[in-house]
Write a protein that holds these residues in place. Structure first.
Motif, PDB file in Angstrom:
ATOM      1  N   VAL A   2       1.266  -1.155   0.151  1.00 15.97           N
ATOM      2  CA  VAL A   2       0.241  -0.419  -0.062  1.00 15.97           C
ATOM      3  C   VAL A   2       0.855   0.963   0.133  1.00 15.97           C
ATOM      4  O   VAL A   2       0.754   2.149  -0.587  1.00 15.97           O
ATOM      5  CB  VAL A   2      -0.464  -0.022   1.182  1.00 15.97           C
ATOM      6  CG1 VAL A   2      -1.823   1.132   1.718  1.00 15.97           C
ATOM      7  CG2 VAL A   2      -1.864  -1.438   0.983  1.00 15.97           C
ATOM      8  N   LEU A   3       1.925   1.544   0.966  1.00 16.27           N
ATOM      9  CA  LEU A   3       2.860   2.677   1.255  1.00 16.27           C
ATOM     10  C   LEU A   3       3.378   2.764  -0.345  1.00 16.27           C
ATOM     11  O   LEU A   3       3.471   3.413  -1.164  1.00 16.27           O
ATOM     12  CB  LEU A   3       3.883   2.230   2.317  1.00 16.27           C
ATOM     13  CG  LEU A   3       3.397   2.235   3.398  1.00 16.27           C
ATOM     14  CD1 LEU A   3       4.149   1.366   4.740  1.00 16.27           C
ATOM     15  CD2 LEU A   3       2.526   3.505   3.685  1.00 16.27           C
ATOM     16  N   LEU A   4       3.526   1.500  -1.079  1.00 12.57           N
ATOM     17  CA  LEU A   4       4.325   1.668  -2.488  1.00 12.57           C
ATOM     18  C   LEU A   4       3.709   2.053  -3.301  1.00 12.57           C
ATOM     19  O   LEU A   4       3.864   3.222  -4.461  1.00 12.57           O
ATOM     20  CB  LEU A   4       5.381   0.544  -3.183  1.00 12.57           C
ATOM     21  CG  LEU A   4       5.498   1.290  -4.124  1.00 12.57           C
ATOM     22  CD1 LEU A   4       6.566   1.423  -4.115  1.00 12.57           C
ATOM     23  CD2 LEU A   4       6.552  -0.859  -5.347  1.00 12.57           C
ATOM     24  N   LEU A  48      -0.510  11.900   0.872  1.00 13.07           N
ATOM     25  CA  LEU A  48       0.164  11.308   0.254  1.00 13.07           C
ATOM     26  C   LEU A  48       1.482  10.673   0.671  1.00 13.07           C
ATOM     27  O   LEU A  48       1.943   9.240   1.807  1.00 13.07           O
ATOM     28  CB  LEU A  48       0.228  10.476  -1.415  1.00 13.07           C
ATOM     29  CG  LEU A  48      -1.134  10.764  -1.647  1.00 13.07           C
ATOM     30  CD1 LEU A  48      -1.008  10.719  -3.383  1.00 13.07           C
ATOM     31  CD2 LEU A  48      -2.033   9.242  -1.283  1.00 13.07           C
ATOM     32  N   PHE A  49       2.376  11.690   0.211  1.00 15.37           N
ATOM     33  CA  PHE A  49       3.820  11.494   0.522  1.00 15.37           C
ATOM     34  C   PHE A  49       4.099  11.607   2.176  1.00 15.37           C
ATOM     35  O   PHE A  49       5.025  11.270   2.748  1.00 15.37           O
ATOM     36  CB  PHE A  49       4.738  13.108   0.277  1.00 15.37           C
ATOM     37  CG  PHE A  49       5.723  12.093  -0.632  1.00 15.37           C
ATOM     38  CD1 PHE A  49       5.323  11.214  -1.792  1.00 15.37           C
ATOM     39  CD2 PHE A  49       6.353  13.400  -1.598  1.00 15.37           C
ATOM     40  CE1 PHE A  49       5.306  10.565  -2.611  1.00 15.37           C
ATOM     41  CE2 PHE A  49       6.999  13.138  -2.402  1.00 15.37           C
ATOM     42  CZ  PHE A  49       6.408  11.445  -2.941  1.00 15.37           C
ATOM     43  N   VAL A  63      -4.764  -0.381  15.102  1.00 17.71           N
ATOM     44  CA  VAL A  63      -5.885  -0.026  13.224  1.00 17.71           C
ATOM     45  C   VAL A  63      -5.735   0.225  12.195  1.00 17.71           C
ATOM     46  O   VAL A  63      -6.499  -0.653  11.626  1.00 17.71           O
ATOM     47  CB  VAL A  63      -6.244   1.593  13.491  1.00 17.71           C
ATOM     48  CG1 VAL A  63      -7.054   1.693  12.655  1.00 17.71           C
ATOM     49  CG2 VAL A  63      -6.959   2.006  15.046  1.00 17.71           C
ATOM     50  N   ASP A  64      -4.421  -0.054  11.710  1.00 12.19           N
ATOM     51  CA  ASP A  64      -3.607   0.110  10.655  1.00 12.19           C
ATOM     52  C   ASP A  64      -3.599  -1.426  10.361  1.00 12.19           C
ATOM     53  O   ASP A  64      -4.126  -1.909   9.279  1.00 12.19           O
ATOM     54  CB  ASP A  64      -2.731   0.262  10.669  1.00 12.19           C
ATOM     55  CG  ASP A  64      -1.344   0.060  10.937  1.00 12.19           C
ATOM     56  OD1 ASP A  64      -1.362  -0.989  12.842  1.00 12.19           O
ATOM     57  OD2 ASP A  64      -0.375  -0.198  11.172  1.00 12.19           O
ATOM     58  N   ALA A  98      -4.690  -0.793   3.398  1.00 17.29           N
ATOM     59  CA  ALA A  98      -5.437   0.715   3.244  1.00 17.29           C
ATOM     60  C   ALA A  98      -5.812   1.752   3.912  1.00 17.29           C
ATOM     61  O   ALA A  98      -5.376   2.917   4.019  1.00 17.29           O
ATOM     62  CB  ALA A  98      -5.189   0.040   1.875  1.00 17.29           C
ATOM     63  N   PRO A  99      -7.175   1.497   4.392  1.00 17.64           N
ATOM     64  CA  PRO A  99      -7.935   2.804   4.641  1.00 17.64           C
ATOM     65  C   PRO A  99      -7.444   3.286   5.122  1.00 17.64           C
ATOM     66  O   PRO A  99      -7.713   4.488   5.394  1.00 17.64           O
ATOM     67  CB  PRO A  99      -9.632   1.295   4.584  1.00 17.64           C
ATOM     68  CG  PRO A  99      -9.443   0.842   4.149  1.00 17.64           C
ATOM     69  CD  PRO A  99      -7.557   0.087   3.831  1.00 17.64           C
ATOM     70  N   ALA A 100      -6.644   2.941   6.132  1.00 17.80           N
ATOM     71  CA  ALA A 100      -6.280   3.603   7.741  1.00 17.80           C
ATOM     72  C   ALA A 100      -5.287   4.893   7.170  1.00 17.80           C
ATOM     73  O   ALA A 100      -5.178   6.140   7.244  1.00 17.80           O
ATOM     74  CB  ALA A 100      -5.335   2.644   8.321  1.00 17.80           C
ATOM     75  N   ALA A 101      -4.320   4.398   6.411  1.00 17.80           N
ATOM     76  CA  ALA A 101      -3.446   5.220   5.367  1.00 17.80           C
ATOM     77  C   ALA A 101      -3.992   5.601   4.497  1.00 17.80           C
ATOM     78  O   ALA A 101      -3.895   7.252   4.335  1.00 17.80           O
ATOM     79  CB  ALA A 101      -2.833   4.250   4.493  1.00 17.80           C
ATOM     80  N   LEU A 102      -4.829   5.158   3.683  1.00 11.09           N
ATOM     81  CA  LEU A 102      -6.244   6.867   2.554  1.00 11.09           C
ATOM     82  C   LEU A 102      -6.913   7.406   3.538  1.00 11.09           C
ATOM     83  O   LEU A 102      -6.828   8.622   3.643  1.00 11.09           O
ATOM     84  CB  LEU A 102      -6.464   6.261   2.238  1.00 11.09           C
ATOM     85  CG  LEU A 102      -6.318   5.111   0.894  1.00 11.09           C
ATOM     86  CD1 LEU A 102      -7.749   4.555   0.085  1.00 11.09           C
ATOM     87  CD2 LEU A 102      -5.662   5.897  -0.439  1.00 11.09           C
ATOM     88  N   SER A 103      -7.167   7.495   5.198  1.00 14.91           N
ATOM     89  CA  SER A 103      -8.225   8.216   5.956  1.00 14.91           C
ATOM     90  C   SER A 103      -7.168   9.463   6.056  1.00 14.91           C
ATOM     91  O   SER A 103      -7.202  10.451   6.302  1.00 14.91           O
ATOM     92  CB  SER A 103      -8.691   7.097   6.913  1.00 14.91           C
ATOM     93  OG  SER A 103      -9.443   6.625   7.011  1.00 14.91           O
ATOM     94  N   ALA A 104      -6.359   8.725   7.011  1.00 13.90           N
ATOM     95  CA  ALA A 104      -4.758   9.986   7.566  1.00 13.90           C
ATOM     96  C   ALA A 104      -4.397  10.693   6.020  1.00 13.90           C
ATOM     97  O   ALA A 104      -4.612  12.186   6.337  1.00 13.90           O
ATOM     98  CB  ALA A 104      -3.048   8.943   7.307  1.00 13.90           C
TER      99      ALA A 104
END
Length: 219
Positions: A7-9, A105-106, A174-175, A180-186
Motif C-alpha cells: 500500500v505504501l509503495l 500521500l508523502f 488500527v492499521d 489501506a483505508p487507515a492510510a488513505l484516511s490519514a
C-alpha cells in the motif's frame, strides 16, 4: 508495519506523480525554463523529500535510486506537464490540488517508512512531514521563491496531522485491522485541512505587530 508495504509503495508512486506534475507546472508558470529545466524541477519536487528522508534514516542508497519506478513515474509526470501544459491549463487542473495530493500521500508514506525502520513516534512524525514538504521546498529554492512551508498557512500542519494519525493507527493496531483505508484516511484528513486552509485563507500564527509582506519582497 510489513502488511502495509504494498500500500505504501502504491501511495508513494501516486504521490510522486502528483508532485512531479505539480513541480513541472509550477516551473512552467513561474520561470523561463526549457525541457531540461521542466524535467529537473519536476523530478526534484517529486523525489527530493524522499531522498532527504532516506538519508536521515540511513536507508542508503535512497529508494529513488534503488527502484527505477520512482524516477520513471517522476519523469513521466514532468514530461506530461511539458507536453500538455496548455491543455492542462484549459482543464483548470489546479496546482494547489496536485500539491495537496502529493503532500498528503508523502506524509503518510514517509511516516510509514520511518516506523518500519524502527523510529519512535516523534521522529516518525517529523520525517513524515519532511517527506511531504521537502521536494517542494528544494524546488522553490531553485526558482528563487520563498518556500510555501515558510510563508503559507496550513501547509506543514496538515502533514504533521496526517503523520500523527499514521503513528496512532500503528500504535493502536488500527492499521493492521483496516489496512489501506487507515492510510488513505490519514491522507484524506491532510488533504482536507490543506484545501480548507486554501479556501478560507487560513494561516498559522504570525509574529505580532509585523505587517505581512508580498512573497519575495525584502524587508
Amino acid at each position: 508495519m510489513p502488511p502495509e508495504l504494498p500500500v505504501l509503495l502504491v501511495l508513494d508512486l501516486v504521490g510522486t506523480f502528483a508532485f512531479a506534475l505539480n513541480g513541472a507546472l509550477t516551473a512552467i508558470r513561474t520561470v523561463d525554463v526549457d525541457l531540461v529545466g521542466v524535467l529537473t524541477l519536476g523530478i526534484i519536487t517529486a523525489v527530493g523529500g524522499g531522498i532527504v528522508r532516506d538519508v536521515l534514516l540511513g536507508a542508503l542508497p535512497p529508494a529513488t535510486f534503488v527502484d527505477w519506478r520512482y524516477l520513471a513515474v517522476a519523469a513521466g509526470g514532468a514530461l506530461l506537464a511539458f507536453l500538455f501544459s496548455p491543455q492542462l491549463r484549459r482543464l483548470r487542473i489546479s496546482i494547489h490540488l496536485l500539491d495537496a495530493a502529493g503532500l498528503s500521500l508523502f506524509a503518510v508514506t514517509g511516516t510509514g517508512k520511518a516506523l518500519e525502520l524502527g523510529m519512535g513516534p516523534a521522529q516518525a512524525i517529523l520525517l513524515g512531514a519532511l517527506t511531504g514538504v521537502g521536494g517542494g521546498t528544494v524546488c522553490d529554492v531553485l526558482i528563487r521563491r520563498v518556500p510555501d512551508v515558510l510563508r503559507t498557512g496550513l501547509y506543514a500542519i496538515p502533514a504533521l496531522v496526517a503523520a500523527a494519525l499514521v503513528v496512532v493507527a500503528s500504535r493502536t493496531g488500527v492499521d493492521e485491522l483496516l489496512g489501506a483505508p487507515a492510510a488513505l484516511s490519514a491522507a484524506a484528513v491532510c488533504f482536507a485541512i490543506r484545501m480548507v486552509g486554501l479556501r478560507f485563507r487560513l494561516n498559522a500564527p504570525r509574529p505580532r505587530g509585523v505587517p505581512r509582506r508580498p512573497p519575495g519582497q525584502n524587508p
